[in-house]
Motif scaffolding. Structure first.
Motif, short mmCIF file in Angstrom:
data_model
loop_
_atom_site.label_atom_id
_atom_site.label_comp_id
_atom_site.label_asym_id
_atom_site.label_seq_id
_atom_site.Cartn_x
_atom_site.Cartn_y
_atom_site.Cartn_z
N GLU A 44 -24.10 -0.82 39.14
CA GLU A 44 -23.38 -0.72 37.87
C GLU A 44 -23.81 -1.82 36.90
N TRP A 45 -24.03 -3.02 37.42
CA TRP A 45 -24.46 -4.11 36.55
C TRP A 45 -25.88 -3.90 36.05
N VAL A 46 -26.71 -3.25 36.84
CA VAL A 46 -28.06 -2.90 36.37
C VAL A 46 -27.97 -1.96 35.18
N VAL A 47 -27.09 -0.96 35.27
CA VAL A 47 -26.91 -0.02 34.16
C VAL A 47 -26.36 -0.74 32.93
N ILE A 48 -25.36 -1.59 33.13
CA ILE A 48 -24.75 -2.32 32.01
C ILE A 48 -25.78 -3.23 31.33
N PHE A 49 -26.55 -3.95 32.14
CA PHE A 49 -27.57 -4.83 31.58
C PHE A 49 -28.62 -4.03 30.81
N SER A 50 -29.01 -2.88 31.33
CA SER A 50 -30.02 -2.06 30.65
C SER A 50 -29.52 -1.58 29.30
N ILE A 51 -28.26 -1.14 29.25
CA ILE A 51 -27.70 -0.66 27.98
C ILE A 51 -27.64 -1.80 26.96
N LEU A 52 -27.15 -2.95 27.39
CA LEU A 52 -27.05 -4.09 26.47
C LEU A 52 -28.43 -4.54 26.00
N ALA A 53 -29.39 -4.58 26.91
CA ALA A 53 -30.73 -5.02 26.53
C ALA A 53 -31.36 -4.04 25.55
N ILE A 54 -31.19 -2.74 25.78
CA ILE A 54 -31.73 -1.74 24.85
C ILE A 54 -31.09 -1.89 23.48
N LEU A 55 -29.77 -2.07 23.47
CA LEU A 55 -29.05 -2.22 22.21
C LEU A 55 -29.54 -3.44 21.43
N VAL A 56 -29.69 -4.56 22.12
CA VAL A 56 -30.13 -5.79 21.46
C VAL A 56 -31.56 -5.66 20.94
N LEU A 57 -32.45 -5.10 21.77
CA LEU A 57 -33.85 -4.98 21.38
C LEU A 57 -34.01 -4.06 20.17
N ILE A 58 -33.40 -2.89 20.21
CA ILE A 58 -33.55 -1.93 19.11
C ILE A 58 -32.90 -2.45 17.83
N SER A 59 -31.68 -3.01 17.95
CA SER A 59 -30.98 -3.52 16.77
C SER A 59 -31.75 -4.67 16.13
N THR A 60 -32.23 -5.59 16.97
CA THR A 60 -32.98 -6.73 16.45
C THR A 60 -34.27 -6.27 15.78
N ASN A 61 -34.93 -5.31 16.39
CA ASN A 61 -36.19 -4.82 15.82
C ASN A 61 -35.96 -4.14 14.47
N VAL A 62 -34.90 -3.34 14.37
CA VAL A 62 -34.58 -2.68 13.10
C VAL A 62 -34.24 -3.72 12.02
N PHE A 63 -33.45 -4.71 12.40
CA PHE A 63 -33.07 -5.76 11.44
C PHE A 63 -34.31 -6.52 10.95
N LEU A 64 -35.20 -6.88 11.86
CA LEU A 64 -36.39 -7.62 11.47
C LEU A 64 -37.30 -6.79 10.58
N ARG A 65 -37.40 -5.51 10.84
CA ARG A 65 -38.29 -4.67 10.03
C ARG A 65 -37.76 -4.51 8.61
N TYR A 66 -36.44 -4.34 8.47
CA TYR A 66 -35.88 -4.12 7.13
C TYR A 66 -35.75 -5.43 6.35
N VAL A 67 -35.50 -6.54 7.03
CA VAL A 67 -35.25 -7.80 6.32
C VAL A 67 -36.53 -8.61 6.15
N PHE A 68 -37.32 -8.72 7.22
CA PHE A 68 -38.49 -9.60 7.19
C PHE A 68 -39.81 -8.82 7.23
N ASN A 69 -39.71 -7.49 7.24
CA ASN A 69 -40.90 -6.64 7.26
C ASN A 69 -41.81 -6.95 8.47
N SER A 70 -41.18 -7.26 9.58
CA SER A 70 -41.90 -7.51 10.83
C SER A 70 -41.01 -7.00 11.96
N GLY A 71 -41.47 -7.12 13.17
CA GLY A 71 -40.67 -6.64 14.29
C GLY A 71 -41.15 -7.23 15.60
N ILE A 72 -40.44 -6.88 16.65
CA ILE A 72 -40.81 -7.31 18.00
C ILE A 72 -41.78 -6.28 18.56
#
Length: 223
Positions: A44-72
């Motif tokens: 269960e913790w593997v699933v929870i960690f995967s969901i949180l990590a996906i959310l953080v990675l995608i959200s951060t990447n979208v934010f960086l692309r729109y604000v700083f025109n770069s990404g991870i």
């Protein structure tokens, strides 16, 4: 007379072999249940960690692309890898909880013996399927062990390893259920291996709780 009295006193002081076996069996069962709970909680913790990590990675990447025109650079590849692991590990949890969707309108209406036969047939088919998945995933993992993915900078074998874990864990579970069925250790409600599409969730949970209460009452009465 003295010898007989000593023998009786010794027998009264020492536990009977049957009591010792029952105590060891209960302790062994408790340990197995604890290990099973720990194992499922880890998944269960593997699933929870995967969901949180996906959310953080995608959200951060979208934010960086729109604000700083770069990404991870690795965000999409790592998120895809985590999604694969989340899917397979989640499938293991759903298998343990018997929550996979199944069309069982006919099976539920069959006599008990025919339901047992269907249980054996379906489990043999599923075990064979998981064996094929295990064999194929293991072969691909070995082939791609030293092949680095450009999207994740990790060996591609990490992706196929999710299939190996799922096939191994689910195969062992299905095999154990089949063995318990053949030795007559499964109850009638255990023959339902999926959540039927024609039953309500509340009704299903109520029936399971009622059956569990009956089993607990029967165990207490047996003691």
């Amino acid at each position: 007379m003295i010898v007989e009295e000593w023998r009786r006193a010794l027998c009264a002081a020492l536990p009977m072999p049957s009591m010792m076996l029952a105590s060891l069996r209960n302790k062994g069962w408790s340990v197995m249940q604890a290990l099973k709970s720990l194992y499922l909680r880890l998944l269960e913790w593997v699933v929870i960690f995967s969901i949180l990590a996906i959310l953080v990675l995608i959200s951060t990447n979208v934010f960086l692309r729109y604000v700083f025109n770069s990404g991870i650079f690795l965000s999409e590849g790592v998120a895809g890898l985590l999604f694969a692991w989340m899917t397979f590990v989640g499938a293991i949890l759903v298998l343990y909880d018997r929550e996979h969707i199944g069309v069982d309108m006919l099976v539920r209406r069959l006599p008990l013996q025919l339901r047992r036969l269907c249980f054996v047939i379906t489990h043999v088919i599923m075990i064979y399927s998981t064996w094929l998945l295990l064999k194929g995933s293991w072969t691909q993992a070995i082939i791609n062990l030293h092949v680095i993915s450009p999207a994740t900078q990790l060996p591609i074998a990490a992706l196929y390893a999710a299939g190996v874990v799922f096939a191994g864990a689910s195969g062992l579970f299905l095999l154990s259920q089949l063995v318990l069925m053949l030795v007559g250790k499964l109850q009638e409600h255990d023959l339902v291996v999926s959540a039927g599409e024609d039953e309500s969730e509340a009704g299903r949970i109520a029936n399971e709780l009622e059956q569990q209460v009956r089993l607990d009452v029967a165990k207490v009465a047996a003691k």
